[in-house]
Design a protein around this motif. Sequence first.
Motif, PDB file in Angstrom:
ATOM      1  N   ALA A 152      27.042  78.203  17.194  1.00 58.60           N
ATOM      2  CA  ALA A 152      25.649  78.008  17.633  1.00 58.60           C
ATOM      3  C   ALA A 152      25.542  76.771  18.524  1.00 58.60           C
ATOM      4  N   ARG A 153      26.446  75.784  18.322  1.00 61.38           N
ATOM      5  CA  ARG A 153      26.396  74.556  19.128  1.00 61.38           C
ATOM      6  C   ARG A 153      26.695  74.839  20.596  1.00 61.38           C
ATOM      7  N   SER A 154      27.704  75.677  20.826  1.00 59.90           N
ATOM      8  CA  SER A 154      28.067  75.915  22.230  1.00 59.90           C
ATOM      9  C   SER A 154      27.122  76.916  22.896  1.00 59.90           C
ATOM     10  N   GLU A 155      26.391  77.691  22.089  1.00 60.35           N
ATOM     11  CA  GLU A 155      25.454  78.665  22.680  1.00 60.35           C
ATOM     12  C   GLU A 155      24.118  78.015  23.052  1.00 60.35           C
ATOM     13  N   TRP A 156      23.884  76.797  22.563  1.00 64.09           N
ATOM     14  CA  TRP A 156      22.585  76.141  22.745  1.00 64.09           C
ATOM     15  C   TRP A 156      22.423  75.581  24.164  1.00 64.09           C
ATOM     16  N   SER A 157      21.246  75.697  24.722  1.00 60.89           N
ATOM     17  CA  SER A 157      20.907  74.976  25.963  1.00 60.89           C
ATOM     18  C   SER A 157      19.390  74.812  25.985  1.00 60.89           C
ATOM     19  N   GLU A 158      18.930  73.882  26.819  1.00 61.22           N
ATOM     20  CA  GLU A 158      17.464  73.689  26.907  1.00 61.22           C
ATOM     21  C   GLU A 158      16.780  74.945  27.446  1.00 61.22           C
ATOM     22  N   ASP A 159      17.484  75.618  28.369  1.00 63.70           N
ATOM     23  CA  ASP A 159      16.915  76.860  28.924  1.00 63.70           C
ATOM     24  C   ASP A 159      16.781  77.921  27.841  1.00 63.70           C
ATOM     25  N   HIS A 160      17.778  77.957  26.929  1.00 59.66           N
ATOM     26  CA  HIS A 160      17.731  78.960  25.858  1.00 59.66           C
ATOM     27  C   HIS A 160      16.549  78.683  24.931  1.00 59.66           C
ATOM     28  N   VAL A 161      16.279  77.407  24.669  1.00 63.71           N
ATOM     29  CA  VAL A 161      15.119  77.047  23.832  1.00 63.71           C
ATOM     30  C   VAL A 161      13.836  77.595  24.477  1.00 63.71           C
ATOM     31  N   LEU A 162      13.728  77.401  25.810  1.00 63.26           N
ATOM     32  CA  LEU A 162      12.512  77.876  26.502  1.00 63.26           C
ATOM     33  C   LEU A 162      12.411  79.400  26.455  1.00 63.26           C
ATOM     34  N   LEU A 163      13.556  80.032  26.628  1.00 59.78           N
ATOM     35  CA  LEU A 163      13.594  81.501  26.586  1.00 59.78           C
ATOM     36  C   LEU A 163      13.166  82.012  25.203  1.00 59.78           C
ATOM     37  N   CYS A 164      13.681  81.335  24.174  1.00 59.66           N
ATOM     38  CA  CYS A 164      13.334  81.730  22.798  1.00 59.66           C
ATOM     39  C   CYS A 164      11.840  81.540  22.566  1.00 59.66           C
ATOM     40  N   ALA A 165      11.297  80.417  23.065  1.00 64.28           N
ATOM     41  CA  ALA A 165       9.871  80.147  22.849  1.00 64.28           C
ATOM     42  C   ALA A 165       9.014  81.230  23.515  1.00 64.28           C
ATOM     43  N   GLN A 166       9.457  81.649  24.725  1.00 68.36           N
ATOM     44  CA  GLN A 166       8.683  82.707  25.411  1.00 68.36           C
ATOM     45  C   GLN A 166       8.747  84.011  24.612  1.00 68.36           C
ATOM     46  N   ARG A 167       9.921  84.304  24.089  1.00 69.37           N
ATOM     47  CA  ARG A 167      10.074  85.542  23.293  1.00 69.37           C
ATOM     48  C   ARG A 167       9.247  85.449  22.014  1.00 69.37           C
ATOM     49  N   GLN A 168       9.253  84.270  21.395  1.00 64.94           N
ATOM     50  CA  GLN A 168       8.460  84.090  20.167  1.00 64.94           C
ATOM     51  C   GLN A 168       6.970  84.291  20.449  1.00 64.94           C
ATOM     52  N   THR A 219      15.271  76.578  13.454  1.00 63.52           N
ATOM     53  CA  THR A 219      15.509  75.597  14.515  1.00 63.52           C
ATOM     54  C   THR A 219      14.569  74.408  14.338  1.00 63.52           C
ATOM     55  N   PHE A 220      14.900  73.278  14.994  1.00 62.95           N
ATOM     56  CA  PHE A 220      14.118  72.061  14.760  1.00 62.95           C
ATOM     57  C   PHE A 220      13.082  71.763  15.847  1.00 62.95           C
ATOM     58  N   ASN A 221      13.310  72.251  17.065  1.00 64.03           N
ATOM     59  CA  ASN A 221      12.456  71.774  18.163  1.00 64.03           C
ATOM     60  C   ASN A 221      11.021  72.281  18.027  1.00 64.03           C
ATOM     61  N   GLU A 222      10.110  71.457  18.558  1.00 63.41           N
ATOM     62  CA  GLU A 222       8.676  71.777  18.424  1.00 63.41           C
ATOM     63  C   GLU A 222       8.258  72.977  19.274  1.00 63.41           C
ATOM     64  N   LYS A 223       8.992  73.189  20.385  1.00 65.38           N
ATOM     65  CA  LYS A 223       8.611  74.297  21.283  1.00 65.38           C
ATOM     66  C   LYS A 223       8.630  75.636  20.543  1.00 65.38           C
ATOM     67  N   GLU A 224       9.593  75.779  19.622  1.00 64.06           N
ATOM     68  CA  GLU A 224       9.732  77.056  18.899  1.00 64.06           C
ATOM     69  C   GLU A 224       9.010  77.029  17.546  1.00 64.06           C
ATOM     70  N   ASN A 225       8.453  75.884  17.207  1.00 64.84           N
ATOM     71  CA  ASN A 225       7.803  75.773  15.894  1.00 64.84           C
ATOM     72  C   ASN A 225       6.319  75.447  16.040  1.00 64.84           C
ATOM     73  N   GLU A 226       5.992  74.150  16.095  1.00 66.36           N
ATOM     74  CA  GLU A 226       4.573  73.779  16.128  1.00 66.36           C
ATOM     75  C   GLU A 226       3.869  74.345  17.367  1.00 66.36           C
ATOM     76  N   ASP A 227       4.576  74.415  18.516  1.00 65.44           N
ATOM     77  CA  ASP A 227       3.925  74.956  19.722  1.00 65.44           C
ATOM     78  C   ASP A 227       3.600  76.447  19.545  1.00 65.44           C
ATOM     79  N   ILE A 228       4.439  77.159  18.800  1.00 62.24           N
ATOM     80  CA  ILE A 228       4.159  78.589  18.559  1.00 62.24           C
ATOM     81  C   ILE A 228       2.972  78.709  17.588  1.00 62.24           C
ATOM     82  N   LEU A 229       2.934  77.799  16.624  1.00 62.67           N
ATOM     83  CA  LEU A 229       1.784  77.768  15.711  1.00 62.67           C
ATOM     84  C   LEU A 229       0.491  77.572  16.516  1.00 62.67           C
ATOM     85  N   SER A 230       0.519  76.624  17.457  1.00 64.88           N
ATOM     86  CA  SER A 230      -0.676  76.399  18.299  1.00 64.88           C
ATOM     87  C   SER A 230      -0.973  77.643  19.128  1.00 64.88           C
ATOM     88  N   PHE A 231       0.083  78.290  19.633  1.00 68.57           N
ATOM     89  CA  PHE A 231      -0.120  79.498  20.434  1.00 68.57           C
ATOM     90  C   PHE A 231      -0.827  80.576  19.599  1.00 68.57           C
TER      91      PHE A 231
END
Length: 460
Positions: free
Chosen positions: A193-209, A232-244
Amino acid sequence: MPSPKLPSAFEARMKAFLGAEEYLDFKASLEKEPMTSIRLNPFKVAPKLNTLQLVPWSQWGYFLEERPSFTLDPLFHAGSYYVQEASSMFLEYIMEYIQAPKDGLFLDLAAAPGGKSTLLSSYLNQEGFLVANEVIKARATILKENIIKWGLGNTLVSNNDPEHFSGLEGFFDLVMVDAPCSGEGMFRKDINARSEWSEDHVLLCAQRQERIMDKAGSLVKGGGYLIYSTCTFNEKENEDILSFICSEFAYEPIRIPIDPTWGIVETKTVIEGNPYFGYRFYPHKVNGEGFFITVLKRPEDGFSQEAPKTKDFKHPHIRLESRSIEKQLIAKLGLPENSCIYSVNGSYFRMNDNFKSHFEYLCRFLNLKYFGVELGKFSKDQFLPTHEWAQSIFPKNDFPHFELNEKEALDYLRKEDIQPQGLPEGWVLLTYRKSPLGWIKNLGNRTNNYYPKEWRIRLK
Ligand code: SAM
């Protein structure tokens, strides 16, 4: 072998988030061995446990002293327990706290391989009904296998995109979305999972979520619950989705009381002046992997729809059986009185009749992989039982049971030819420590092993 380095952008973000000092503890925890934990099936025989260390927020979860070979434990195949990471078991604590109706209709929208679904299935037991859905076909097959092994017969497995649930707005008492995510919480357990991670992937996941939650948020009925989680830990996929979610739908916050000694971190997100709560699990604070979960409640007056009562159920593959077949099977197989019977290609399936109209309505929308319990079919006068029935918690009193020792059980699960001493003739239900493993047919001079070929164990 040293673990691959953590992505530097991830490190920088976590350092800013946790502070430099706490970050060191967090980083050190990622180099430790993850704990192995299992959650017991409340309705099956429990394995012998060397440990009595309970997962603090679960009645059924236990930490193991070391990771055994689950493949070589017949009870693992019997569905006596599910290997589940401890943080995820917090869902059980949430369920007990919110007391969602036990006779409710639940949906697990992103369900494979089945960790949350088996937990929800246990919660609902014989009163409620669960739709366990998985969009990826191969993963839906694994989900089906795990649901069959869990064996409570209260679940429908579907293979659909969340969009296919359009038309089922306000239909479910509870919707669970354990979303596909960037997996930062798995950096310890799953090194790749460490090598698959990127900032772009986080954004992509957030859009899918957002896309998933845009649908999921509409499916909960007035007074029902929506539960969202990620690993995951980042806010984009957690609290930001809650706000969404709260920007798209009316939802009330739910605050879960937690014991401070557990190490779970509560977060507060203020949305339109109201606090909403999330629960974060960090590996340096809890005995578990990274996880985030939040619970929301639909206002009582939110849009709700009931399943229309169908007089004449029509489906290209599924047939509702007559009352007389139903009565005959209830009597012959010792099924509960509240059973209703459908068939697919002549093979009978048992469903809880409280959910008949819900089931028939769901059939209009969903691509079904499995439902209830598949029992078997008649061939001439003989009833040919299915493996699904063998693994279910429903009685099989019509057939002799035969207890295997561990070696025999493993040989059976390898689908080898076995002929244990004293095996009765005909169809026999094989058990290990009183837990059904499957069928064998003893023809006198030889036996037929009916364990499903695709599930057989290959490890010696
Ligand atoms: N809840 C599962 C459990 O406890 O065993 C784990 C679910 S996993 C974190 C997320 C699931 O979402 C995966 O099985 C993945 O295939 C599925 N998924 C991927 N893309 C999806 C999408 N667009 N909509 C819904 N589910 C999706």
